[in-house]
Design a protein around this motif. Structure first.
Motif, short mmCIF file in Angstrom:
data_model
loop_
_atom_site.label_atom_id
_atom_site.label_comp_id
_atom_site.label_asym_id
_atom_site.label_seq_id
_atom_site.Cartn_x
_atom_site.Cartn_y
_atom_site.Cartn_z
N ILE A 196 31.56 32.20 33.80
CA ILE A 196 33.13 32.68 33.26
C ILE A 196 33.00 33.53 34.40
CG2 ILE A 196 34.65 33.81 32.34
CD1 ILE A 196 33.67 32.87 29.72
N LYS A 197 32.61 35.01 34.73
CA LYS A 197 32.86 35.39 36.17
C LYS A 197 32.81 34.27 37.56
CE LYS A 197 30.72 39.44 37.92
NZ LYS A 197 29.50 40.69 38.48
N ARG A 198 31.70 33.41 37.25
CA ARG A 198 31.93 33.11 38.56
C ARG A 198 33.13 32.32 38.99
NH1 ARG A 198 26.83 29.99 39.53
NH2 ARG A 198 27.60 28.74 38.35
N GLU A 199 33.37 31.64 37.86
CA GLU A 199 34.86 30.52 37.75
C GLU A 199 36.39 31.75 37.75
OE1 GLU A 199 35.69 27.77 35.05
OE2 GLU A 199 33.72 26.91 35.69
N LEU A 200 35.89 32.81 37.03
CA LEU A 200 37.71 34.05 37.32
C LEU A 200 37.91 34.09 39.20
CD1 LEU A 200 36.84 35.88 34.09
CD2 LEU A 200 38.91 34.75 35.24
N GLU A 201 36.44 33.94 39.52
CA GLU A 201 36.06 34.84 41.17
C GLU A 201 36.72 33.40 42.04
OE1 GLU A 201 32.09 37.25 40.91
OE2 GLU A 201 32.35 35.26 42.16
N ASP A 202 36.54 31.55 41.61
CA ASP A 202 37.26 30.57 42.18
C ASP A 202 38.32 30.90 42.38
OD1 ASP A 202 34.24 30.40 43.22
OD2 ASP A 202 34.14 28.65 41.66
N LEU A 203 39.06 31.75 41.04
CA LEU A 203 40.71 31.10 40.88
C LEU A 203 41.37 32.35 41.59
CD1 LEU A 203 43.23 29.80 39.42
CD2 LEU A 203 42.09 31.44 37.36
N ASP A 204 40.25 33.36 42.06
CA ASP A 204 41.03 34.96 42.28
C ASP A 204 41.03 34.49 44.25
OD1 ASP A 204 41.81 37.33 40.53
OD2 ASP A 204 39.25 37.69 41.05
N ALA A 205 39.75 33.52 44.82
CA ALA A 205 39.97 33.06 45.26
C ALA A 205 40.53 31.82 46.62
CB ALA A 205 38.38 32.40 46.36
N ALA A 206 41.50 31.38 45.01
CA ALA A 206 42.27 30.83 44.79
C ALA A 206 43.56 30.78 45.30
CB ALA A 206 42.03 29.21 43.72
N ILE A 207 44.10 31.92 44.69
CA ILE A 207 45.06 31.90 44.69
C ILE A 207 45.53 32.95 46.65
CG2 ILE A 207 46.56 34.20 44.09
CD1 ILE A 207 45.27 33.87 41.36
N ALA A 208 44.22 33.71 47.00
CA ALA A 208 44.28 33.73 48.19
C ALA A 208 44.34 33.05 48.87
CB ALA A 208 42.83 34.92 47.97
N PHE A 209 43.96 31.82 49.49
CA PHE A 209 43.71 30.64 49.87
C PHE A 209 45.36 30.05 49.93
CE2 PHE A 209 43.52 26.03 50.48
CZ PHE A 209 43.16 26.63 52.11
#
Length: 320
Positions: free
Chosen positions: A84-97
């Motif tokens: 879960i923590k890693r997937e939340l990081e990926d979602l944050d990265a997607a928003i930034a991208f």
């Protein structure tokens, strides 16, 4: 209005996430808003998202859908290990991208999540103040409630598998894997009667979905309660639940809508997977379009106080 789809990659943590961006076409001279899409449990960007993205494109909204690290076409981490923590990081990265893409308005970024992704977008919006609005479709809102809906015998066997997987991981041995979906009575993460046929119905030819996940996900999700955090979601939130949902219990999601200051609730007399096609897709998508037009395009504040809108009686009567 037709649309065009672009292939992209963005960095997140120890790897790279594969994504596609579906733009409205023809492209407007002004930057357009974007919806960052979070798919469901162990799914990929190809599974159940395209039809919704096409509807958003018709409204003049771009969509960015991506695979989490270790799944689908993305790199990084162990394969089929849901953290879960890693997937939340990926979602944050997607928003930034998404905010860096040409032709995208960085000030109008919305989140859309279905099933497990519904929990992801609620969790993310609760800790950020830069999201325009959020759609949580048949969302995973409370791990305790979800696990509590599993038969006790299956739950005990899943727990044993999860503990074995943690021991294997700590001793650098191969992970203990379980099916993501299985038939009732089998040891799988989802075993409702509609789990296998429902998931198969949203996986198109060419999808890289694999029906396997590291068993410790059962323990990881037990205490994850994203719906409880909904009171911290400052932007408009649309929560859509299926009253016959046997995968993600609707009551915790409805309570999340009530907690959110600008929460709205829609109920549909359907099951978990019915929202991806047919009559229920049409109704659910229409409500999302109306919400996005109001909250993302016009920038209105939202209903607030968990207001519930009634689904037309004709829709209820015709079934799923």
């Amino acid at each position: 209005m037709s649309e065009r789809r672009e292939e992209h990659h963005f960095n997140s943590g120890d790897g790279s996430c594969a994504a596609w961006l579906l733009r409205p076409h023809p492209v407007n001279s002004q930057p357009c808003p974007v919806v960052v899409m979070a798919h469901g449990f162990t799914a990929t960007r190809e599974d159940g998202l395209v039809a919704y993205a096409e509807r958003f494109a018709e409204l003049g909204i771009a969509s960015l859908a991506f695979d989490y690290r270790g799944f689908g076409d993305s790199q990084g981490g162990e394969r089929q290990v849901l953290n879960i923590k890693r997937e939340l990081e990926d979602l944050d990265a997607a928003i930034a991208f998404a905010r860096t893409l040409e032709g995208i308005d960085p000030g109008r970024v919305a989140l859309w999540g279905s099933s497990f992704g519904g929990g992801m977008v609620m969790d993310t919006a609760a800790r950020r103040d830069d999201i325009a609005c959020v759609i949580a479709q048949v969302p995973f809102a409370d791990g305790l409630a979800t696990v509590g809906a599993i038969p006790i015998g299956t739950s005990l066997r899943l727990t044993a598998k999860g503990l074995a997987d943690l021991r294997a991981h700590r001793s650098s041995r191969p992970r203990v894997m379980i099916p993501a979906t299985g038939n009732p009575g089998e040891v799988a993460a989802m075993t409702s009667p509609d789990a296998v046929p429902g998931f198969e119905s949203i996986v198109p030819v060419g999808s890289r979905h694999v029906n396997s996940v590291a068993a410790s996900v059962v323990l990881d999700t037990l205490m994850w309660r994203p719906g409880v955090k909904a009171g911290s979601i400052a932007c408009p939130l649309l929560v859509q639940v299926g009253t016959e949902d046997a995968v993600t219990p609707p009551k915790p999601a409805a309570r999340a809508a009530a907690r959110a200051p600008k929460g709205e609730l829609r109920r549909y007399a359907c099951g978990h997977f019915d929202v991806y096609s047919g009559q229920w897709f049409e109704q659910v998508a229409a409500d999302q379009i109306a919400f996005l037009e109001r909250s993302l395009i016009r920038g209105e504040a939202g209903a607030g106080e968990g207001r519930e809108a009634k689904v037309p009686e004709a829709a209820k009567a015709s079934g799923s």
